[in-house]
Design an enzyme around this catalytic site. Structure first.
Site, mmCIF file in Angstrom:
data_model
loop_
_atom_site.group_PDB
_atom_site.id
_atom_site.type_symbol
_atom_site.label_atom_id
_atom_site.label_comp_id
_atom_site.label_asym_id
_atom_site.label_seq_id
_atom_site.Cartn_x
_atom_site.Cartn_y
_atom_site.Cartn_z
ATOM 1 N N HIS A 247 0.913 -1.238 0.072
ATOM 2 C CA HIS A 247 0.041 -0.226 -0.148
ATOM 3 C C HIS A 247 0.914 1.292 0.084
ATOM 4 O O HIS A 247 1.890 1.243 0.709
ATOM 5 C CB HIS A 247 -1.004 -0.060 1.057
ATOM 6 C CG HIS A 247 -2.260 -1.007 0.980
ATOM 7 N ND1 HIS A 247 -2.818 -1.348 2.098
ATOM 8 C CD2 HIS A 247 -2.679 -1.479 -0.117
ATOM 9 C CE1 HIS A 247 -3.859 -2.287 1.669
ATOM 10 N NE2 HIS A 247 -3.725 -2.250 0.271
ATOM 11 N N HIS B 3 2.644 2.866 2.844
ATOM 12 C CA HIS B 3 3.703 2.351 3.473
ATOM 13 C C HIS B 3 5.150 2.112 2.524
ATOM 14 O O HIS B 3 5.881 1.654 2.981
ATOM 15 C CB HIS B 3 3.383 0.822 3.913
ATOM 16 C CG HIS B 3 2.106 0.727 4.898
ATOM 17 N ND1 HIS B 3 2.376 0.630 6.119
ATOM 18 C CD2 HIS B 3 0.805 1.069 4.745
ATOM 19 C CE1 HIS B 3 1.350 0.807 6.793
ATOM 20 N NE2 HIS B 3 0.254 1.091 5.992
ATOM 21 N N HIS C 5 -4.674 -8.557 5.384
ATOM 22 C CA HIS C 5 -5.291 -7.204 4.768
ATOM 23 C C HIS C 5 -4.739 -6.954 3.467
ATOM 24 O O HIS C 5 -5.680 -6.442 2.469
ATOM 25 C CB HIS C 5 -4.113 -6.251 5.742
ATOM 26 C CG HIS C 5 -4.049 -4.880 5.395
ATOM 27 N ND1 HIS C 5 -5.454 -3.992 5.502
ATOM 28 C CD2 HIS C 5 -3.140 -4.022 4.787
ATOM 29 C CE1 HIS C 5 -4.927 -2.868 5.302
ATOM 30 N NE2 HIS C 5 -3.628 -2.911 4.645
ATOM 31 N N ASP D 155 -0.068 -3.076 8.654
ATOM 32 C CA ASP D 155 -1.515 -2.823 8.927
ATOM 33 C C ASP D 155 -2.329 -4.272 9.275
ATOM 34 O O ASP D 155 -3.275 -4.307 8.773
ATOM 35 C CB ASP D 155 -2.200 -2.235 7.596
ATOM 36 C CG ASP D 155 -1.786 -0.962 7.369
ATOM 37 O OD1 ASP D 155 -0.973 -0.315 8.309
ATOM 38 O OD2 ASP D 155 -2.023 -0.367 6.270
HETATM 39 FE FE FE Z 1 -1.767 1.577 5.956
HETATM 40 ZN ZN ZN Z 2 -2.590 -0.995 4.394
#
Ligand code: FE
Ligand code: ZN
Length: 254
Positions: free
Chosen positions: A57, A60, A113, A132
């Site tokens: 993501h 990150h 996730h 996460d």
């Molecule tokens: Fe995040």
């Molecule tokens: Zn994430």
């Protein structure tokens, strides 16, 4: 010795500068963006040997390419996400070891996730970076994997030594705490924790790291197998994964 500095990024993200002082080896975990990390590094350590990404993501990995360019940094991430992590150089498999100077890290695949999510675990130092997947008093949304996968990932972390320090990717503790209080009634530890969280945040200090022992007694997502939680939800006869799914659904609209 392992030294860890927390660098707040974006709205509520945390990146971490991890330094093996013995060999002067530096890694940045989940650089959300270039600026704050660069400011920190220019003032202090002057170099970045590695970037560790927990998942692909943008919040990150957003700093990956600019930091890599400036510091000739090697980017470390999951083999599963070799197509999605910007600039990845070192692709690790489940349970693979990675040495940061003389510190031994192990990565575990923890899908849920995202499919390629990993954590970085330094056993001897009792430190884990959970991205996460596990937050203080909460867990990440289930975007790509299944609820069973996410629950298994959380349970993997649950089985680590109870004095492990958890460094997670976001400052979500206060809202997570309100959720825990609402759905696990009669957990006295939560009210006590509230004062501490509010005082930390009012001083603009992070509420992390958190110690696993504390999470096990307060984080409702790690307590899906606890009768008190099942009772509190009126779901005494439900399985652990049913409880987890229920809580995750409730949290998605909390
Ligand atoms: Fe995040
Ligand atoms: Zn994430």
């Amino acid at each position: 010795m392992l030294n860890i500095d927390i660098v707040p990024c974006l709205q509520d993200n945390y990146s971490f500068v991890v330094h093996d002082t013995e060999t002067n080896t530096v890694a940045v975990v989940d650089p959300s963006e270039f600026e704050p990390i660069n400011n920190f590094i220019e003032k202090k350590l002057k170099k970045i040997d590695y970037i560790f990404n927990t998942h692909h993501h943008f919040d990150h990995t957003g700093g990956n390419l600019d930091l890599q360019k400036k510091y000739k940094t090697k980017i470390v991430g999951s083999k599963k996400d070799e197509k999605r992590i910007p600039g990845i150089d070192i692709k690790l498999s489940d349970n693979e070891n990675f040495k940061l100077g003389c510190i031994d890290f192990k990565i575990f695949y923890i899908p849920g996730h995202t499919n390629g999510h990993v954590c970085f675990y330094a056993k001897d130092e009792r430190v884990i970076f959970t991205g996460d997947t596990l937050f203080s008093l909460g867990c990440g949304r289930v975007f790509e994997g299944t609820h069973i996968e996410m629950l298994n990932s959380l349970n993997l972390i649950k089985r680590l030594p109870i004095d492990t320090l958890i460094y997670c990717g976001h400052e979500y503790t206060e809202k997570n705490l309100d959720f825990c209080i609402k759905y696990e009634i009669n957990n006295n530890r939560l009210e006590e924790k509230k004062e501490w969280v509010i005082s930390k945040l009012s001083k603009k200090e992070p509420t992390i790291p958190v110690i696993l022992k504390e999470e096990l007694s307060t984080n409702i997502f790690l307590r899906c197998d606890v009768l008190a939680v099942k009772k509190s939800l009126g779901m005494e006869n439900s399985s652990e994964v049913e409880i987890f799914k229920k809580l995750r659904d409730l949290k998605d609209s909390f």
